[in-house]
Design a protein around this motif. Structure first.
Motif, PDB file in Angstrom:
ATOM      1  N   LEU A   1      -9.660   7.208   5.135  1.00 11.20           N
ATOM      2  CA  LEU A   1     -10.344   6.038   4.602  1.00 11.20           C
ATOM      3  C   LEU A   1      -9.369   5.176   3.810  1.00 11.20           C
ATOM      4  O   LEU A   1      -8.695   5.653   2.894  1.00 11.20           O
ATOM      5  N   LYS A   2      -9.276   3.888   4.188  1.00  7.27           N
ATOM      6  CA  LYS A   2      -8.439   2.919   3.486  1.00  7.27           C
ATOM      7  C   LYS A   2      -9.353   2.024   2.645  1.00  7.27           C
ATOM      8  O   LYS A   2     -10.270   1.403   3.157  1.00  7.27           O
ATOM      9  N   PHE A   3      -9.069   1.949   1.346  1.00  7.02           N
ATOM     10  CA  PHE A   3      -9.996   1.334   0.409  1.00  7.02           C
ATOM     11  C   PHE A   3      -9.717  -0.147   0.163  1.00  7.02           C
ATOM     12  O   PHE A   3      -8.576  -0.545  -0.086  1.00  7.02           O
ATOM     13  N   ARG A   4     -10.772  -0.916   0.145  1.00  8.74           N
ATOM     14  CA  ARG A   4     -10.659  -2.346  -0.175  1.00  8.74           C
ATOM     15  C   ARG A   4     -10.257  -2.560  -1.627  1.00  8.74           C
ATOM     16  O   ARG A   4      -9.708  -3.596  -1.986  1.00  8.74           O
TER      17      ARG A   4
ATOM     18  N   ALA B   1      -8.017  -0.839  -3.291  1.00  9.86           N
ATOM     19  CA  ALA B   1      -6.645  -0.404  -3.556  1.00  9.86           C
ATOM     20  C   ALA B   1      -5.767  -1.604  -3.890  1.00  9.86           C
ATOM     21  O   ALA B   1      -6.196  -2.764  -3.796  1.00  9.86           O
ATOM     22  N   GLY B   2      -4.512  -1.316  -4.252  1.00  7.73           N
ATOM     23  CA  GLY B   2      -3.614  -2.338  -4.793  1.00  7.73           C
ATOM     24  C   GLY B   2      -3.501  -3.610  -3.971  1.00  7.73           C
ATOM     25  O   GLY B   2      -3.565  -4.714  -4.517  1.00  7.73           O
ATOM     26  N   GLN B   3      -3.335  -3.491  -2.651  1.00  7.83           N
ATOM     27  CA  GLN B   3      -3.156  -4.681  -1.815  1.00  7.83           C
ATOM     28  C   GLN B   3      -4.479  -5.252  -1.318  1.00  7.83           C
ATOM     29  O   GLN B   3      -4.500  -6.261  -0.612  1.00  7.83           O
ATOM     30  N   GLY B   4      -5.572  -4.587  -1.646  1.00  6.41           N
ATOM     31  CA  GLY B   4      -6.887  -5.120  -1.334  1.00  6.41           C
ATOM     32  C   GLY B   4      -7.127  -5.384   0.145  1.00  6.41           C
ATOM     33  O   GLY B   4      -6.678  -4.641   1.012  1.00  6.41           O
ATOM     34  N   HIS B   5      -7.847  -6.475   0.396  1.00  9.67           N
ATOM     35  CA  HIS B   5      -8.217  -6.813   1.765  1.00  9.67           C
ATOM     36  C   HIS B   5      -7.011  -7.048   2.669  1.00  9.67           C
ATOM     37  O   HIS B   5      -7.083  -6.822   3.880  1.00  9.67           O
ATOM     38  N   LYS B   6      -5.917  -7.528   2.105  1.00  9.65           N
ATOM     39  CA  LYS B   6      -4.777  -7.903   2.937  1.00  9.65           C
ATOM     40  C   LYS B   6      -4.203  -6.706   3.683  1.00  9.65           C
ATOM     41  O   LYS B   6      -3.797  -6.819   4.841  1.00  9.65           O
ATOM     42  N   ALA B   7      -4.164  -5.543   3.025  1.00  6.59           N
ATOM     43  CA  ALA B   7      -3.686  -4.350   3.709  1.00  6.59           C
ATOM     44  C   ALA B   7      -4.638  -3.958   4.838  1.00  6.59           C
ATOM     45  O   ALA B   7      -4.206  -3.511   5.909  1.00  6.59           O
ATOM     46  N   LEU B   8      -5.933  -4.145   4.625  1.00  2.73           N
ATOM     47  CA  LEU B   8      -6.906  -3.804   5.659  1.00  2.73           C
ATOM     48  C   LEU B   8      -6.816  -4.789   6.838  1.00  2.73           C
ATOM     49  O   LEU B   8      -6.970  -4.390   7.996  1.00  2.73           O
ATOM     50  N   ILE B   9      -6.556  -6.041   6.532  1.00  2.44           N
ATOM     51  CA  ILE B   9      -6.343  -7.031   7.593  1.00  2.44           C
ATOM     52  C   ILE B   9      -5.133  -6.653   8.439  1.00  2.44           C
ATOM     53  O   ILE B   9      -5.170  -6.698   9.669  1.00  2.44           O
TER      54      ILE B   9
ATOM     55  N   ASN C   1     -18.670   2.003   5.490  1.00  2.00           N
ATOM     56  CA  ASN C   1     -19.453   1.602   4.326  1.00  2.00           C
ATOM     57  C   ASN C   1     -19.404   2.689   3.255  1.00  2.00           C
ATOM     58  O   ASN C   1     -19.621   3.874   3.542  1.00  2.00           O
ATOM     59  N   LEU C   2     -19.124   2.289   2.033  1.00  2.00           N
ATOM     60  CA  LEU C   2     -19.044   3.219   0.911  1.00  2.00           C
ATOM     61  C   LEU C   2     -20.135   2.897  -0.096  1.00  2.00           C
ATOM     62  O   LEU C   2     -20.210   1.786  -0.611  1.00  2.00           O
ATOM     63  N   ASP C   3     -20.980   3.886  -0.374  1.00  2.00           N
ATOM     64  CA  ASP C   3     -22.088   3.697  -1.305  1.00  2.00           C
ATOM     65  C   ASP C   3     -21.596   3.821  -2.746  1.00  2.00           C
ATOM     66  O   ASP C   3     -20.664   4.566  -3.040  1.00  2.00           O
ATOM     67  N   GLU C   4     -22.247   3.113  -3.644  1.00  2.00           N
ATOM     68  CA  GLU C   4     -21.840   3.130  -5.048  1.00  2.00           C
ATOM     69  C   GLU C   4     -22.007   4.503  -5.692  1.00  2.00           C
ATOM     70  O   GLU C   4     -21.390   4.796  -6.723  1.00  2.00           O
TER      71      GLU C   4
ATOM     72  N   SER D   1     -14.409  -0.171  -4.470  1.00  2.00           N
ATOM     73  CA  SER D   1     -14.408  -0.231  -3.003  1.00  2.00           C
ATOM     74  C   SER D   1     -15.803  -0.121  -2.408  1.00  2.00           C
ATOM     75  O   SER D   1     -15.940   0.104  -1.199  1.00  2.00           O
ATOM     76  N   VAL D   2     -16.827  -0.274  -3.233  1.00  2.00           N
ATOM     77  CA  VAL D   2     -18.197  -0.221  -2.717  1.00  2.00           C
ATOM     78  C   VAL D   2     -18.381  -1.304  -1.661  1.00  2.00           C
ATOM     79  O   VAL D   2     -17.957  -2.447  -1.847  1.00  2.00           O
ATOM     80  N   GLY D   3     -18.983  -0.930  -0.546  1.00  2.00           N
ATOM     81  CA  GLY D   3     -19.176  -1.877   0.540  1.00  2.00           C
ATOM     82  C   GLY D   3     -18.322  -1.533   1.740  1.00  2.00           C
ATOM     83  O   GLY D   3     -18.084  -0.353   2.042  1.00  2.00           O
ATOM     84  N   LEU D   4     -17.823  -2.556   2.413  1.00  2.00           N
ATOM     85  CA  LEU D   4     -17.130  -2.374   3.684  1.00  2.00           C
ATOM     86  C   LEU D   4     -15.641  -2.094   3.482  1.00  2.00           C
ATOM     87  O   LEU D   4     -14.921  -2.869   2.871  1.00  2.00           O
ATOM     88  N   ASN D   5     -15.201  -0.958   4.017  1.00  2.00           N
ATOM     89  CA  ASN D   5     -13.802  -0.554   4.006  1.00  2.00           C
ATOM     90  C   ASN D   5     -13.351  -0.315   5.445  1.00  2.00           C
ATOM     91  O   ASN D   5     -14.096  -0.590   6.385  1.00  2.00           O
ATOM     92  N   LEU D   6     -12.135   0.198   5.613  1.00  2.00           N
ATOM     93  CA  LEU D   6     -11.604   0.474   6.938  1.00  2.00           C
ATOM     94  C   LEU D   6     -11.184   1.936   6.999  1.00  2.00           C
ATOM     95  O   LEU D   6     -10.724   2.507   6.001  1.00  2.00           O
ATOM     96  N   ALA D   7     -11.342   2.555   8.156  1.00  4.74           N
ATOM     97  CA  ALA D   7     -10.945   3.951   8.313  1.00  4.74           C
ATOM     98  C   ALA D   7     -10.420   4.173   9.722  1.00  4.74           C
ATOM     99  O   ALA D   7     -10.727   3.416  10.646  1.00  4.74           O
ATOM    100  N   LEU D   8      -9.604   5.204   9.885  1.00  5.78           N
ATOM    101  CA  LEU D   8      -9.156   5.588  11.210  1.00  5.78           C
ATOM    102  C   LEU D   8      -9.396   7.067  11.395  1.00  5.78           C
ATOM    103  O   LEU D   8      -9.362   7.847  10.443  1.00  5.78           O
ATOM    104  N   HIS D   9      -9.643   7.448  12.634  1.00  3.74           N
ATOM    105  CA  HIS D   9      -9.934   8.838  12.949  1.00  3.74           C
ATOM    106  C   HIS D   9      -8.841   9.754  12.406  1.00  3.74           C
ATOM    107  O   HIS D   9      -7.649   9.485  12.573  1.00  3.74           O
TER     108      HIS D   9
END
Length: 267
Positions: free
Chosen positions: A43-46, A48-56, A79-82, A100-108
């Motif tokens: 799980l990669k968190f929104r 985290a330090g670089q925020g959305h840009k790292a996820l993009i 999706n991460l619940d509060e 990071s509550v809300g939409l994040n990115l993850a890889l298998h």
């Protein structure tokens, strides 16, 4: 898995059900987590330090890799619940989860995979050349001997972690000019010594990455992540990414020549 040859691309969305363990070797402290489909993910968190840009960068890099036929774990929105932030005892992790509550990115999560070791594992020249070419396109500074961001799983080489790619978007200064510049950090690429076919694969890879395919990949990025103040609306930022990538593809000879010159100093 998403298929980047299709007209309309789509990433699945899962809900995180269990935080398993942090991966503290990552600068942004990703974690292994379980989702409601029963699979484990990195799980990669929104928050985290670089925020959305790292996820993009993860979406663009991962889906371009897949389009080029390279092995890449499936990317999903997570999706991460509060509630996770309230029950975590570690304060640092608790703060990350709350942010990071809300939409994040993850890889298998590739269970049992081992880190690529250049002193043990050898990659054939064609595959090495394709990976180096792609990383030059993406300006990916994070595929070095110190941190290869590649795994061996079921006797195949898999690419992970493209969050450090496209570093121009952290400031957006002179980004149009940067699209035409060589990637000088290719000299540190862990696969460069084996990448003897960079010029040979250039035409093949350029033919795959059409402007339409680039648009389809960029359409995967949620509007809420496209919040750069330099742009009036998300679609303007998406078009800027398209311009950057298409310009680099059109001018690939610039980074191909840089890579070949850098390789000559190693052999």
């Amino acid at each position: 898995m998403a298929n980047t040859t299709e007209k309309n691309l789509e990433l699945r969305t899962v809900n995180v059900t269990r935080y398993v363990t942090p991966l503290r070797e990552g600068g942004s402290m990703p974690a292994i987590a379980e989702a409601d489909d029963g699979f484990l993910y990195v799980l990669k968190f929104r928050g985290a330090g670089q925020g959305h840009k790292a996820l993009i960068s993860e979406i663009i890099g991962g889906e371009i890799a897949r389009a080029l036929g390279l092995k890449m774990p499936e990317l999903v929105f997570a999706n991460l619940d509060e509630a996770f932030g309230r029950t975590e005892p570690d304060e640092e992790i608790q703060d990350l989860l709350k942010a990071s509550v809300g939409l994040n990115l993850a890889l298998h999560y590739l269970s049992g995979a081992i880190t690529y070791d250049p002193t043990i594992n050898k990659v054939d020249s064609n595959l090495a050349s394709k990976i180096v070419w792609m990383d030059c396109l993406l300006t990916n500074m994070d595929r070095t001997a110190r941190n290869t961001n590649m795994l061996y799983w079921h006797k195949e080489l898999w690419l992970i972690d493209h969050g450090a790619s496209l570093y121009f978007h952290h400031s957006w200064q002179n980004w149009e000019e940067q699209a035409k510049r060589p990637f000088v950090l290719v000299k540190d690429h862990v696969l460069l010594p084996q990448a003897s076919e960079i010029a040979a694969v250039d035409a093949e890879l350029k033919a795959i990455l059409t402007p339409q395919l680039i648009d389809n990949i960029l359409a995967l990025i949620p509007d809420e992540w496209l919040d750069e103040r330099s742009f009036e609306k998300p679609e303007d930022q998406r078009k800027a990414y398209a311009y950057f990538l298409n310009t680099r593809i059109e001018n690939s000879s610039v980074f191909v020549n840089e890579a070949e010159n850098a390789r000559q100093t190693l052999i």
